[in-house]
Write a protein that holds these residues in place. Sequence first.
Motif, PDB file in Angstrom:
ATOM      1  N   LYS A 182       0.820  -1.221   0.000  1.00 49.04           N
ATOM      2  CA  LYS A 182       0.000   0.000   0.000  1.00 49.04           C
ATOM      3  C   LYS A 182       0.849   1.265   0.000  1.00 49.04           C
ATOM      4  CE  LYS A 182      -2.656   0.601   3.579  1.00 49.04           C
ATOM      5  NZ  LYS A 182      -3.783   0.432   4.546  1.00 49.04           N
ATOM      6  N   HIS A 183       1.921   1.261   0.799  1.00 52.61           N
ATOM      7  CA  HIS A 183       2.802   2.431   0.842  1.00 52.61           C
ATOM      8  C   HIS A 183       3.471   2.656  -0.514  1.00 52.61           C
ATOM      9  CE1 HIS A 183       1.932   2.845   4.910  1.00 52.61           C
ATOM     10  NE2 HIS A 183       3.125   2.702   5.487  1.00 52.61           N
ATOM     11  N   GLY A 192       1.090   4.058  -3.090  1.00 52.54           N
ATOM     12  CA  GLY A 192       0.812   5.469  -2.844  1.00 52.54           C
ATOM     13  C   GLY A 192       1.947   6.365  -3.305  1.00 52.54           C
ATOM     14  N   ILE A 251      -2.839  11.647  -1.475  1.00 48.16           N
ATOM     15  CA  ILE A 251      -2.699  10.256  -1.930  1.00 48.16           C
ATOM     16  C   ILE A 251      -1.729   9.506  -1.028  1.00 48.16           C
ATOM     17  CG2 ILE A 251      -1.795   8.805  -3.803  1.00 48.16           C
ATOM     18  CD1 ILE A 251      -2.871  10.944  -5.763  1.00 48.16           C
ATOM     19  N   VAL A 252      -0.612  10.151  -0.696  1.00 50.08           N
ATOM     20  CA  VAL A 252       0.377   9.532   0.194  1.00 50.08           C
ATOM     21  C   VAL A 252      -0.235   9.269   1.568  1.00 50.08           C
ATOM     22  CG1 VAL A 252       2.544   9.943   1.430  1.00 50.08           C
ATOM     23  CG2 VAL A 252       2.378  10.473  -1.001  1.00 50.08           C
ATOM     24  N   SER A 292      -2.540   6.386   1.625  1.00 42.71           N
ATOM     25  CA  SER A 292      -1.863   5.083   1.553  1.00 42.71           C
ATOM     26  C   SER A 292      -1.337   4.646   2.925  1.00 42.71           C
ATOM     27  CB  SER A 292      -0.714   5.138   0.546  1.00 42.71           C
ATOM     28  OG  SER A 292       0.370   5.890   1.041  1.00 42.71           O
TER      29      SER A 292
END
Length: 327
Positions: free
Chosen positions: A47-48, A51, A86-87, A90
């Motif tokens: 996920k990271h 992102g 977005i970051v 994430s």
Amino acid sequence: KKPTPRLGGIAIFLAFFLIILIYWLINPEIFNFQTSNLNLGFFAINKHLFGILFAATLITGVMIFDDIRGLSPWNKLFWQIIAAIIVIASGIGIDFIRNPFGGEILLNQIKIPLELFGNTYHITFWSDLFTLIWLVGMMNIINFLDGVDGLASGVSIIAAIVIFFLSISPGIAQVATAFLAIVFAGSILGFLPFNFPPAKIFMGDTGSMFLGFVLGVLAIISGGKVATAFLVLGFPILDGLWVAFSRIRRGESPFKADKTHFHHRMLNMGLSQQQTVFLLYFFAALFGIIALYSSTREKLSAMIWLVVVMIAVALSAIFFRKIKSSK
């Protein structure tokens, strides 16, 4: 002084993106950020990592358009905020800041539930706000720094290498962060020979915004290295804040370009572009080394010394400019 291409940032972005993508296809376990995977149907990705790559692609694409056609400062700010969101979405953020006098300052105490598509998400107010301001700030700080050939790229390489060594140090051992940092440093290093003064190509806003974005993410991911990043980038951060404040005080837009940045003052002192660049490389490397071997309280002391050194150099610049103008 002569026509120079200004889309070099595309090369930096593609080098970084493609190397990360290739390594992810070969060995996805290297990107273990201790978070869940995002299932996108035919494949799953951390996920990271998703992102970071998605937001980096977005900000790069927008800034390519800006370098070719031009966007207003407020339009660019809007897309910077979207990339930062977005970051944050994430799961990347910083939950605490180490108190130099002992303990931690928690940023995850206020959580606001948000219902979206049948799922409940939580906005961690102070953590998310800090992350948003930090990422947007870093993008603009590196953009401010890109006023002398080779300066933004060289200082970003130094910052990435410092974060790499910090990430692999005993007791931290954050392999995924270290890997991103060293690939990032290598991507810029391939570009630097073409950007070193006199530059054959500029990185444009495409490059400076991408550099600032990735450095901002590296500083907060997997535990937070904000104090370290602040020391390495202390000169451009303090310079950017001071210049923005000065523009607002004069009733001007903080985004308006001028020749009042620290590196411009160095040039006005009579230093060449190469001398200015090497001087700021030296300060970035010096405070980066200090950050690697310092405790939180020692980093605070180093930050105070950084401010003192910057004031001393700024006063010297004013003094030499007056002597130069009186001749």
